[in-house]
Enzyme design. Structure first.
Site, PDB file in Angstrom:
ATOM      1  N   LYS A 144       3.274  25.796  15.926  1.00 39.32           N
ATOM      2  CA  LYS A 144       2.606  26.587  14.883  1.00 39.32           C
ATOM      3  C   LYS A 144       1.092  26.481  14.931  1.00 39.32           C
ATOM      4  O   LYS A 144       0.397  27.446  14.581  1.00 39.32           O
ATOM      5  CB  LYS A 144       3.103  26.173  13.503  1.00 39.32           C
ATOM      6  CG  LYS A 144       2.710  24.749  13.101  1.00 39.32           C
ATOM      7  CD  LYS A 144       3.123  24.436  11.676  1.00 39.32           C
ATOM      8  CE  LYS A 144       2.643  23.039  11.288  1.00 39.32           C
ATOM      9  NZ  LYS A 144       2.974  22.725   9.882  1.00 39.32           N
ATOM     10  N   ARG A 146       6.875  15.947  -0.402  1.00 40.41           N
ATOM     11  CA  ARG A 146       6.904  17.341  -0.003  1.00 40.41           C
ATOM     12  C   ARG A 146       8.371  17.747  -0.053  1.00 40.41           C
ATOM     13  O   ARG A 146       9.027  17.561  -1.062  1.00 40.41           O
ATOM     14  CB  ARG A 146       6.244  17.547   1.376  1.00 40.41           C
ATOM     15  CG  ARG A 146       5.715  18.985   1.566  1.00 40.41           C
ATOM     16  CD  ARG A 146       5.023  19.205   2.886  1.00 40.41           C
ATOM     17  NE  ARG A 146       5.987  19.290   3.979  1.00 40.41           N
ATOM     18  CZ  ARG A 146       5.653  19.617   5.222  1.00 40.41           C
ATOM     19  NH1 ARG A 146       4.378  19.861   5.530  1.00 40.41           N
ATOM     20  NH2 ARG A 146       6.563  19.681   6.169  1.00 40.41           N
TER      21      ARG A 146
END
Length: 363
Positions: free
Chosen positions: A36, A134
């Site tokens: 990414k 998270r």
């Protein structure tokens, strides 16, 4: 054209060789390369997909996976969606990702339905939150973890492939032997309760690789997910350089559009800048100021390091970056190029921006 992100493919290859040696030969883990940060750049994808040590290629966006899923699979790599899939992208998830990371029961049910429509069995890795806060089921919620595992095992078109944790990215919690051992304990609990063997116990990202060098990675961890360590040559727990890597495989080049001597302090009352922040200025007297044609829309000034040690970054608006070149030994003029090494934020922004050209070396 400038600004330009120059990608040295030979240096990236050397970095990939180095992290593969650490991860696989020393750590006994499978290697997942995260694509990414360079927005699935096609030259980088070709390099990674050809590398024999890479087992998985992963991204957080199905749009990126779509561009290389076929090539990756042809070359024996499994594709992975790292970010928990949105309901609106389940069709693409099943089509382009062999494996996805998950934590929500409703999403799992819909994922199984979509896999059934496509005639596939989709592999699932359950995320366990060890305290970074998270994604993932919180590690103390035993009932919820067992329920999620049982659900995946019952759903006709899903396979419970493994469990994983993410650390450092949000809460900045550093992976240690103690907290990663909790993940291993959960793997054992799931395996024992359901009489199965999990294929993947993924112990985190580039912040976990340092544990291999120290001999502190728990033995049951059998996968790491590496992006920054491959691209920038460092672990992300302490920012230390990894053996055999380089930090200059990616260089940002930007062109000077103005060069003038001006005061170092703005004149007038100071308010907030274009991004709502109130800046602080150091009085350096009259300085030689260069403006380069790049700004916060395309990069992160706090994640850039000039190769010329005589250059300081003073700040940036959306389209302009102000440099102090007073102490440089280079006699800069308008039209000259200033080059920078990048940190993660700068790299990510430059690779994503359509206004930053890409160039390649060593192909």
């Amino acid at each position: 054209m400038y600004p330009r992100l120059t990608i040295n493919l030979q240096k990236l290859k050397n970095n990939l060789d180095a992290v593969a040696e650490i991860t696989k030969e020393q750590g006994g883990c499978s290697l997942m390369i995260v694509t990414k940060a360079l927005c699935a750049d096609p030259e980088m994808i070709d390099l990674v997909s050809r590398h024999p040590a890479v087992d998985f290629m992963a991204d957080s966006r199905t749009r990126n996976l779509k561009t290389y899923a076929g090539k990756a699979r042809e070359r024996g790599k499994q594709t992975v969606l790292l970010r928990i899939p949105m309901e609106c992208e389940l069709k693409e998830t099943v089509a382009f990702a062999d494996i996805s990371f998950n934590s929500e029961p409703e999403t799992l049910k819909l994922l199984s339905e979509e896999a059934g429509r496509q005639g596939k069995t989709h592999k699932v890795v359950l995320m366990i939150d060890l305290g970074d806060l998270r994604e993932g089921i919180f590690y103390q919620n035993e009932t919820e973890i067992f329920a999620a595992a049982e659900l995946v095992l019952k759903l006709e078109h899903l396979e419970l492939y493994g469990i994983a944790v993410n650390l450092t990215c949000y809460g900045a919690i550093i992976p240690k032997h103690d907290n990663l051992s909790l993940l291993c304990q959960w793997a054992e609990k799931i395996e024992n309760k359901f009489g199965i063997r999990l294929q993947m116990i993924s112990g985190g990202n580039s912040s976990s690789i340092y544990l291999i060098e120290r001999g502190e990675l728990p033995e049951k961890i059998n996968n790491l997910r590496l992006g920054e360590s491959f691209l920038l040559g460092n672990d992300t727990a302490y920012g230390t350089k990894l053996p055999g890597t380089t930090d200059d495989a990616l260089i940002l080049e930007a062109q000077i559009v103005e060069l003038k001597e001006k005061p170092s302090l703005p004149v007038g009352e100071v308010g907030v800048d274009a991004f709502g922040q109130k800046p602080h200025y150091e009085d350096r007297g009259i300085i030689k100021r260069a403006i380069i044609a790049i700004g916060r829309q395309d990069t992160d000034p706090d994640s850039m390091e000039p190769l010329d040690k005589g250059v300081d970054i003073l700040g940036a608006s959306s389209d302009h970056m102000i440099l102090d070149v007073t102490k440089s030994e280079i006699p800069y003029k308008v039209g000259d190029i200033v080059s920078f090494k990048l940190g993660y934020g700068g790299m990510l922004a430059c690779a994503t921006s359509p206004y930053v050209e890409k160039g390649y070396l060593g192909s």
